[in-house]
Design an enzyme around this catalytic site. Sequence first.
Site, PDB file in Angstrom:
ATOM      1  N   SER A  12       8.898 -14.490 -16.700  1.00 32.16           N
ATOM      2  CA  SER A  12       8.772 -13.124 -16.184  1.00 32.16           C
ATOM      3  C   SER A  12       9.973 -12.813 -15.305  1.00 32.16           C
ATOM      4  O   SER A  12      10.200 -13.490 -14.292  1.00 32.16           O
ATOM      5  CB  SER A  12       7.501 -12.977 -15.357  1.00 32.16           C
ATOM      6  OG  SER A  12       7.595 -11.771 -14.594  1.00 32.16           O
ATOM      7  N   HIS A  37       9.404 -11.732 -20.606  1.00 33.86           N
ATOM      8  CA  HIS A  37       8.259 -10.951 -20.131  1.00 33.86           C
ATOM      9  C   HIS A  37       8.707  -9.967 -19.057  1.00 33.86           C
ATOM     10  O   HIS A  37       9.328 -10.362 -18.058  1.00 33.86           O
ATOM     11  CB  HIS A  37       7.205 -11.924 -19.591  1.00 33.86           C
ATOM     12  CG  HIS A  37       5.912 -11.287 -19.192  1.00 33.86           C
ATOM     13  ND1 HIS A  37       4.904 -10.997 -20.084  1.00 33.86           N
ATOM     14  CD2 HIS A  37       5.453 -10.900 -17.980  1.00 33.86           C
ATOM     15  CE1 HIS A  37       3.874 -10.466 -19.444  1.00 33.86           C
ATOM     16  NE2 HIS A  37       4.186 -10.380 -18.157  1.00 33.86           N
ATOM     17  N   ASP A  39       7.568  -7.031 -16.452  1.00 30.25           N
ATOM     18  CA  ASP A  39       6.413  -6.524 -15.720  1.00 30.25           C
ATOM     19  C   ASP A  39       6.669  -5.129 -15.159  1.00 30.25           C
ATOM     20  O   ASP A  39       7.439  -4.955 -14.213  1.00 30.25           O
ATOM     21  CB  ASP A  39       6.078  -7.479 -14.566  1.00 30.25           C
ATOM     22  CG  ASP A  39       5.393  -8.740 -15.058  1.00 30.25           C
ATOM     23  OD1 ASP A  39       4.395  -8.616 -15.797  1.00 30.25           O
ATOM     24  OD2 ASP A  39       5.860  -9.851 -14.716  1.00 30.25           O
ATOM     25  N   MET A  41       5.248  -2.042 -13.135  1.00 30.54           N
ATOM     26  CA  MET A  41       4.210  -1.724 -12.144  1.00 30.54           C
ATOM     27  C   MET A  41       4.457  -0.339 -11.567  1.00 30.54           C
ATOM     28  O   MET A  41       5.608   0.039 -11.329  1.00 30.54           O
ATOM     29  CB  MET A  41       4.240  -2.753 -11.014  1.00 30.54           C
ATOM     30  CG  MET A  41       4.086  -4.188 -11.493  1.00 30.54           C
ATOM     31  SD  MET A  41       3.967  -5.301 -10.091  1.00 30.54           S
ATOM     32  CE  MET A  41       4.014  -6.883 -10.941  1.00 30.54           C
ATOM     33  N   HIS A  70       4.746  -5.759 -20.240  1.00 32.26           N
ATOM     34  CA  HIS A  70       3.402  -5.768 -19.664  1.00 32.26           C
ATOM     35  C   HIS A  70       3.268  -4.567 -18.737  1.00 32.26           C
ATOM     36  O   HIS A  70       3.846  -4.560 -17.651  1.00 32.26           O
ATOM     37  CB  HIS A  70       3.226  -7.091 -18.907  1.00 32.26           C
ATOM     38  CG  HIS A  70       1.919  -7.225 -18.190  1.00 32.26           C
ATOM     39  ND1 HIS A  70       1.704  -8.212 -17.257  1.00 32.26           N
ATOM     40  CD2 HIS A  70       0.756  -6.524 -18.269  1.00 32.26           C
ATOM     41  CE1 HIS A  70       0.465  -8.111 -16.794  1.00 32.26           C
ATOM     42  NE2 HIS A  70      -0.130  -7.084 -17.386  1.00 32.26           N
ATOM     43  N   MET A  72       1.505  -2.469 -16.134  1.00 29.18           N
ATOM     44  CA  MET A  72       0.463  -2.418 -15.103  1.00 29.18           C
ATOM     45  C   MET A  72       0.544  -1.027 -14.508  1.00 29.18           C
ATOM     46  O   MET A  72       0.976  -0.824 -13.359  1.00 29.18           O
ATOM     47  CB  MET A  72       0.705  -3.526 -14.058  1.00 29.18           C
ATOM     48  CG  MET A  72       0.349  -4.901 -14.601  1.00 29.18           C
ATOM     49  SD  MET A  72       1.143  -6.237 -13.696  1.00 29.18           S
ATOM     50  CE  MET A  72       2.712  -6.296 -14.559  1.00 29.18           C
ATOM     51  N   MET A 141      -5.188 -12.446 -17.515  1.00 26.19           N
ATOM     52  CA  MET A 141      -4.585 -12.556 -16.186  1.00 26.19           C
ATOM     53  C   MET A 141      -5.257 -13.693 -15.425  1.00 26.19           C
ATOM     54  O   MET A 141      -6.489 -13.730 -15.307  1.00 26.19           O
ATOM     55  CB  MET A 141      -4.746 -11.251 -15.397  1.00 26.19           C
ATOM     56  CG  MET A 141      -4.025 -10.034 -15.970  1.00 26.19           C
ATOM     57  SD  MET A 141      -2.255 -10.226 -16.214  1.00 26.19           S
ATOM     58  CE  MET A 141      -1.695 -10.603 -14.540  1.00 26.19           C
ATOM     59  N   ASP A 176      -1.094 -15.085 -17.972  1.00 28.15           N
ATOM     60  CA  ASP A 176      -0.130 -14.512 -17.034  1.00 28.15           C
ATOM     61  C   ASP A 176      -0.596 -14.724 -15.594  1.00 28.15           C
ATOM     62  O   ASP A 176      -1.603 -14.145 -15.182  1.00 28.15           O
ATOM     63  CB  ASP A 176       0.039 -13.020 -17.336  1.00 28.15           C
ATOM     64  CG  ASP A 176       1.211 -12.414 -16.598  1.00 28.15           C
ATOM     65  OD1 ASP A 176       1.895 -13.136 -15.850  1.00 28.15           O
ATOM     66  OD2 ASP A 176       1.440 -11.196 -16.771  1.00 28.15           O
TER      67      ASP A 176
HETATM   68  C1  DX5 Z   1       1.768 -10.448 -12.101  1.00 28.43           C
HETATM   69  C2  DX5 Z   1       2.703 -10.407 -13.281  1.00 28.43           C
HETATM   70  C3  DX5 Z   1       3.167 -11.740 -13.729  1.00 28.43           C
HETATM   71  C4  DX5 Z   1       3.951 -12.485 -12.688  1.00 28.43           C
HETATM   72  C5  DX5 Z   1       3.790 -13.942 -12.888  1.00 28.43           C
HETATM   73  O1  DX5 Z   1       1.251  -9.200 -11.870  1.00 28.43           O
HETATM   74  O2  DX5 Z   1       2.081  -9.778 -14.381  1.00 28.43           O
HETATM   75  O3  DX5 Z   1       3.878 -11.668 -14.947  1.00 28.43           O
HETATM   76  O4  DX5 Z   1       5.294 -12.174 -12.684  1.00 28.43           O
HETATM   77  O5  DX5 Z   1       4.437 -14.595 -11.836  1.00 28.43           O
HETATM   78  P1  DX5 Z   1       4.099 -16.083 -11.436  1.00 28.43           P
HETATM   79  O6  DX5 Z   1       4.384 -16.930 -12.639  1.00 28.43           O
HETATM   80  O7  DX5 Z   1       4.997 -16.332 -10.294  1.00 28.43           O
HETATM   81  O8  DX5 Z   1       2.619 -16.116 -11.093  1.00 28.43           O
HETATM   82 ZN    ZN Z   2       3.000  -9.927 -16.461  1.00 24.36          ZN
END
Ligand code: DX5
Ligand code: ZN
Length: 228
Positions: A12, A37, A39, A41, A70, A72, A141, A176
């Site tokens: 990620s 990956h 993320d 947000m 991904h 969010m 998750m 994840d």
């Molecule tokens: C959390 C993200 C993950 C995150 C994972 O909301 O969706 O992808 O980056 O990070 P680690 O591996 O540090 O838990």
């Molecule tokens: Zn993620």
Amino acid sequence: MMFDRSIKIAPSILSADFANFGQEIQAIEAQGADWVHVDVMDGHFVPNLTFGPMAVKAFRPHVKTVMDVHLMISPVDQYIDAYADAGADVLTAHIEAGPHIHRTLQAIRGAGMKAGVALNPGTPAEAVEHLLELTDLICVMTVNPGFGGQKYIDMTAKVRKLRAMIGDRDVHVEIDGGMDVNTAPLMAEAGADVLVAGSAVFRGGSVDTPEVYGENIRNIRAAAEGAA
Ligand code: DX5
Ligand code: ZN
């Protein structure tokens, strides 16, 4: 994108240097990442804010493997075309992000991407029972979404249940949150094939010392493959 159930490590870039995404992506791929990956947000669905479709589009030319986006965010549907245009290979939406996940998954496939559905820790496996034909990936998750570096929440029973529900359908099970050499084997053993890891991949390395990323990726993969 060919389907297979071998273990895939998806770093990620939430844990990358935010001023240097291009080189960071090139470094993790050169060091053995299978997928990248990304993320997204929105500061609304989750209490943190990262980047939107323009940034994701700028990442695209650097990604030679699979760009796994991904979301969010809530709402989702009005942004699907923008992420298709940005070049996402897999676009994952949260089942908790709105009342019409069925429509969202149809729209993601309709826009030419693989459709993923993500489940927060509190959401049961059964929530996707009627979505299996519309889905290419189920993201379980193992932290509450929003931040990297959080403590793993065990979801072994949920992953086992999902693997049984999926049967021989071509659906990936992605994990994840909190994946490292200790937790990845638990999830691989339960039936996961895509392991997202942020802090455990980027920890200790940089674009100047990318071999650290390589060592981290190899260690997580070896631990998971030993258990799969
Ligand atoms: C959390 C993200 C993950 C995150 C994972 O909301 O969706 O992808 O980056 O990070 P680690 O591996 O540090 O838990
Ligand atoms: Zn993620």
